[in-house]
Structure formats: C-alpha cells, structure tokens
Design an enzyme around this catalytic site. Sequence first.
Site, PDB file in Angstrom:
ATOM      1  N   GLN A  37      44.889 -56.982  -7.405  1.00 25.44           N
ATOM      2  CA  GLN A  37      45.838 -56.256  -6.568  1.00 25.44           C
ATOM      3  C   GLN A  37      46.875 -55.534  -7.426  1.00 25.44           C
ATOM      4  O   GLN A  37      47.273 -54.407  -7.130  1.00 25.44           O
ATOM      5  CB  GLN A  37      46.535 -57.222  -5.603  1.00 25.44           C
ATOM      6  CG  GLN A  37      47.716 -56.645  -4.841  1.00 25.44           C
ATOM      7  CD  GLN A  37      47.329 -55.538  -3.877  1.00 25.44           C
ATOM      8  OE1 GLN A  37      46.175 -55.457  -3.452  1.00 25.44           O
ATOM      9  NE2 GLN A  37      48.283 -54.681  -3.546  1.00 25.44           N
ATOM     10  N   GLU A  38      47.287 -56.169  -8.511  1.00 23.56           N
ATOM     11  CA  GLU A  38      48.323 -55.592  -9.365  1.00 23.56           C
ATOM     12  C   GLU A  38      47.798 -54.477 -10.267  1.00 23.56           C
ATOM     13  O   GLU A  38      48.405 -53.415 -10.365  1.00 23.56           O
ATOM     14  CB  GLU A  38      48.955 -56.698 -10.229  1.00 23.56           C
ATOM     15  CG  GLU A  38      49.787 -57.708  -9.455  1.00 23.56           C
ATOM     16  CD  GLU A  38      51.088 -57.108  -8.931  1.00 23.56           C
ATOM     17  OE1 GLU A  38      51.413 -55.963  -9.287  1.00 23.56           O
ATOM     18  OE2 GLU A  38      51.783 -57.789  -8.166  1.00 23.56           O
ATOM     19  N   SER A  39      46.678 -54.717 -10.940  1.00 25.67           N
ATOM     20  CA  SER A  39      46.256 -53.781 -11.996  1.00 25.67           C
ATOM     21  C   SER A  39      44.800 -53.372 -11.942  1.00 25.67           C
ATOM     22  O   SER A  39      44.356 -52.612 -12.791  1.00 25.67           O
ATOM     23  CB  SER A  39      46.511 -54.421 -13.364  1.00 25.67           C
ATOM     24  OG  SER A  39      45.619 -55.518 -13.566  1.00 25.67           O
ATOM     25  N   TYR A  78      50.319 -56.272   0.944  1.00 29.65           N
ATOM     26  CA  TYR A  78      50.118 -56.849  -0.387  1.00 29.65           C
ATOM     27  C   TYR A  78      49.472 -58.231  -0.286  1.00 29.65           C
ATOM     28  O   TYR A  78      48.453 -58.514  -0.929  1.00 29.65           O
ATOM     29  CB  TYR A  78      51.475 -56.925  -1.077  1.00 29.65           C
ATOM     30  CG  TYR A  78      51.504 -57.581  -2.431  1.00 29.65           C
ATOM     31  CD1 TYR A  78      51.233 -56.848  -3.584  1.00 29.65           C
ATOM     32  CD2 TYR A  78      51.852 -58.922  -2.574  1.00 29.65           C
ATOM     33  CE1 TYR A  78      51.292 -57.438  -4.842  1.00 29.65           C
ATOM     34  CE2 TYR A  78      51.910 -59.525  -3.822  1.00 29.65           C
ATOM     35  CZ  TYR A  78      51.628 -58.778  -4.950  1.00 29.65           C
ATOM     36  OH  TYR A  78      51.691 -59.362  -6.191  1.00 29.65           O
ATOM     37  N   PRO A  81      52.169 -59.762 -10.881  1.00 26.39           N
ATOM     38  CA  PRO A  81      52.909 -59.119  -9.794  1.00 26.39           C
ATOM     39  C   PRO A  81      54.001 -58.072 -10.053  1.00 26.39           C
ATOM     40  O   PRO A  81      54.726 -58.131 -10.954  1.00 26.39           O
ATOM     41  CB  PRO A  81      53.598 -60.347  -9.193  1.00 26.39           C
ATOM     42  CG  PRO A  81      53.939 -61.176 -10.383  1.00 26.39           C
ATOM     43  CD  PRO A  81      53.005 -60.796 -11.499  1.00 26.39           C
TER      44      PRO A  81
END
Length: 514
Positions: free
Chosen positions: A315-317, A442, A512
């Site tokens: 999700q972050e990167s 998110y 995050p």
Amino acid sequence: MLSNNPLITKFRELFTVALVLALLSGCQWQDDNLTDLEKIRESGVIRVGTLNNQLSYYIGNDGPTGLDYELAQRFAQKLGVKLEMQPMFTLSGLFPTLERGGIDVVAAGLTISKDRIENYHAAPAYYYASQIVVYKNGQWRPRKPADLALNKGTLSVVKGSSHEKHLIKLKEIHPDLTWESIEETDSDELLRLVAKGELDFTIADSVDVALSQRIHPDVAIAMELTEDEPIAWFVNKSTDDSLYALLIEFFGEIKQSGELAQLEEKYFGHVGSFDYVDTRAFLRAIESKLPRWESLFKKYSNEFDWRLIAALSYQESHWNPQAVSPTGVRGMMMLTLPTAKSVGVKNRLDPEQSIRGGAEYLRKMISRVPDSIESHEKVWFALASYNVGFGHMMDARRLTHKQGGNQDTWTDVKQRLPLLRQRKYYQQSRYGYARGDEALNYVENIRRYYQSIIGYEQAHSHDYDSDDVQVVDGLQTITLPPVPPRQANVDGSLNNEAAISSAEKTIEDPGPSQ
C-alpha cells in the site's frame, strides 16, 4: 450339589442373558427418550458438516479458520461440548450425511431454497447473497437470462446447488436453456476454471464472486440472476426440534450482541468495490516482487502475520525500496523523517531498515489503541492512526459513541471516519478537520491486499501435509475440545488459542505515510 445340576446351570445362563438384554433394552429406551440436544450434550460432541472453501472453513497458517468455523466454535461453546468439524470438498455429501445421522448440523454458507426447507429446518439467516452469472473478462458476455439459451457457450454449475435449482425454474420460461451439472466440484473451483478460460460461464453467490476476484481478476460479472437470498445453517426435522430451537436462540444472541456483525466484517467487510487493473497489478507483484522481500517481512513481523506487514508495504510503496513522494516520505514503508528517527531507522532507502522500522512503528501505534478494543481489531485502528493520526482516529471513536454506535468495533468506527471531512462534525471534534475517507480507503486497501496474499497462497498450495492425512471410514474430522468461556487477555483481547492449539485432526478423502 445344586450348583452342578445341568438344569440349574442352564437356568442361570438364560437368566444372565435375559438380564443383560433387559439392561441393554433399558439403556436403549432411556436413550430414545432423550431429546436431540440432550443426546449431543451426553455425547460431549457437536458434529458440524461444512464445505472446505475460503469462506466457510479451511486450515490456515494458524489452524482452522473460516466464518462457519468460528460460528460453530461459538455454538459449541454455548452447548459446552467439543466441536467436531467434518469438512467436505463437494456439496453432494453434506445433506445425505445429515440424513443418516453422521452430522448434527450443516454449516456451509448455503441458500435457504424451497426444496431444502421442505426437508430440513433452516436456522435464522446470518447473511444474504444473490446469484451471479460470471464469465471471463474479454469474452462474450450474456446480459440477460435469455442470452444463456443462445448456445454461445456452456454454462456449468454445481450439481444439487441452489444455482441448479434456479436454472430449472428458468427453463420453464426459456425452454432452450441448457447447462451441465458437475458433481465432484464446488463454486470456488468453477470460478477458477472460468478465470482460466476452461469454462465459459458459471453461477456463484455474490460473496464468493467478490472474494474470488481478489485472486482471479479475470472473473467478470455478466448479470445478477436473483435478488439477495438468505444464507443459513440446516438441521434435520426431528420430533422434538430442541437443536433447532437452540440455533434460533444462538443466532438471535450473536446478532443482538454484535458478534455476528464483527465476524462478517472480518471475513468479507474488506471486499468493497473491485478494481480490475489494481488487482492484476497486485497479483503480478506477488509473483515477481514479493519473493525477494518475503524473508525480511517474516524476519521483522514478530507477533504480526508477515503477510499483513507485506500488505502494508505494498500500500505504501508497491514494494519499491527506492520510492519517494513529493512530501518527503520514502522507502519500502514510506516513513517520514521524524517517524524514521523514532524507530531507529538511519537510512529510509535501505529496505531492511525500512521494513523493520515500519513494523516497529505499527507496533507502537497498536500499543496506544485502547484496551477495550479486541486484539484482532486493534490493528485496523492502528493502521487508521498510521495514516490520519492517532488524535483523529480517537475523534472518530468519540463520534461513533455519540451517534449510538460501538466505538470499540471497526465495523462502526469506519463508518464515521469520512464524516471528519464535514464541518458539522469536525468543528465539534478535538482535533478538527481530517481526511478520514482517505484513512478508511487506506485501511480497507491493506485488508484487501492482505486477504489476497492469503488467497493466492491457498490457490497455489495444499492445506494439508501428507503426514497429517488420515482416512477413517472415508470421513474427515477436526475435533476441538470444549471451548471455555472467552476470557480477556491482559490487553483486553479474547483468548481462544488453547482450543485451537489442541486441535486433533483427521482428514477425509471424499471423492506507512501520514
């Protein structure tokens, strides 16, 4: 002596046999006068038949899991008996086993259909699902029931399913409608074959379709055949109905307490809308990128499921160790500079440091979540805090309580997070305006990625090692000891680990950033 008299000896033998028969007859008479519920309690075991699939029951990394399994655990706890799960790989064996007394309850996510309620008692519905016709993305799409009679492909369904029963009704309106009924299969398998292009069309419940699309994105919805239909457990129609009556009481209690809503949230609350492109990209990343980083996720996950840390990182990167955003966050876990310093990360672009730091920061966030929240839900509150800030997450909890919801369940709080954008709500909050809708997306994205990794592993591996397999009269069982009343851990979470860890297994070959 009298004892040597043949007549006396014969009389004694006959008397002994008669006495034994009388005692056995008395025991049988006593057993016949017990209610179904009393027989179960006397045996100390409730036998629950289910289907071995991603929603009802399967063996995961931490033991048995699934919606019907967890419900069965709670029902066994209410009875104070052991739980014996009898998972089957196809529908065909479930109801015959119930009829011959091999199981006490069918708990397999099955629709309440006309023929089933004619022959069995249906417990109260615990969720609803519609029947969906699916096809492979990019192929010809039938848009109405009449199109299924055009012979532009073969429609395949599970033999004896509610889907087949609905087709029989449709054939009265569309006489040219044809299909193939397959016995040794299930909906999950048919959905997989449609995705591979080996079948043209199938019918599945809407919940199963939504879950399948996370690991088979080429499964596309052609049309909805029915409105939402009730899904329930089934028991035999007996003379006393004692088991049936207790099921009615049980489902009423867990609906009233909110336990059922929490379980539904756990198993399919994350599904949401389906994004074909994102899902395809994620599955490609699982195959091409995840193997490189899997060992690091496992190394630093500690008490977490490593797949959750992997989902957070994606999700972050998107698992890019060199990722950098315009706001200055960077690395595999997209840490801000202050966050990196707080967890001892010196180089945010070092993937090992970043993964270690991200896991440690999530651990810190969880430690701040109130202990009134159950441990398995704390992580969702922590992830929301990770994204929007701890103060705003607490504002959402307070708003939930003010509106009459349960501030300790993610199911209720996630509905209030988006309200923090609206003036009439945020002006009364402690921390003011927040992009709560982004925090919700998110968290739900991470939940979807997490479940997709689990689903991908299931689809590409076997649940059981060969050493665990034992066939006993063609029947597989998972027997758990009596589940003790759920007690709070020191962190306020509920503890049923002892029941799971002592499971006794036998297996059937059935045919995050901020």
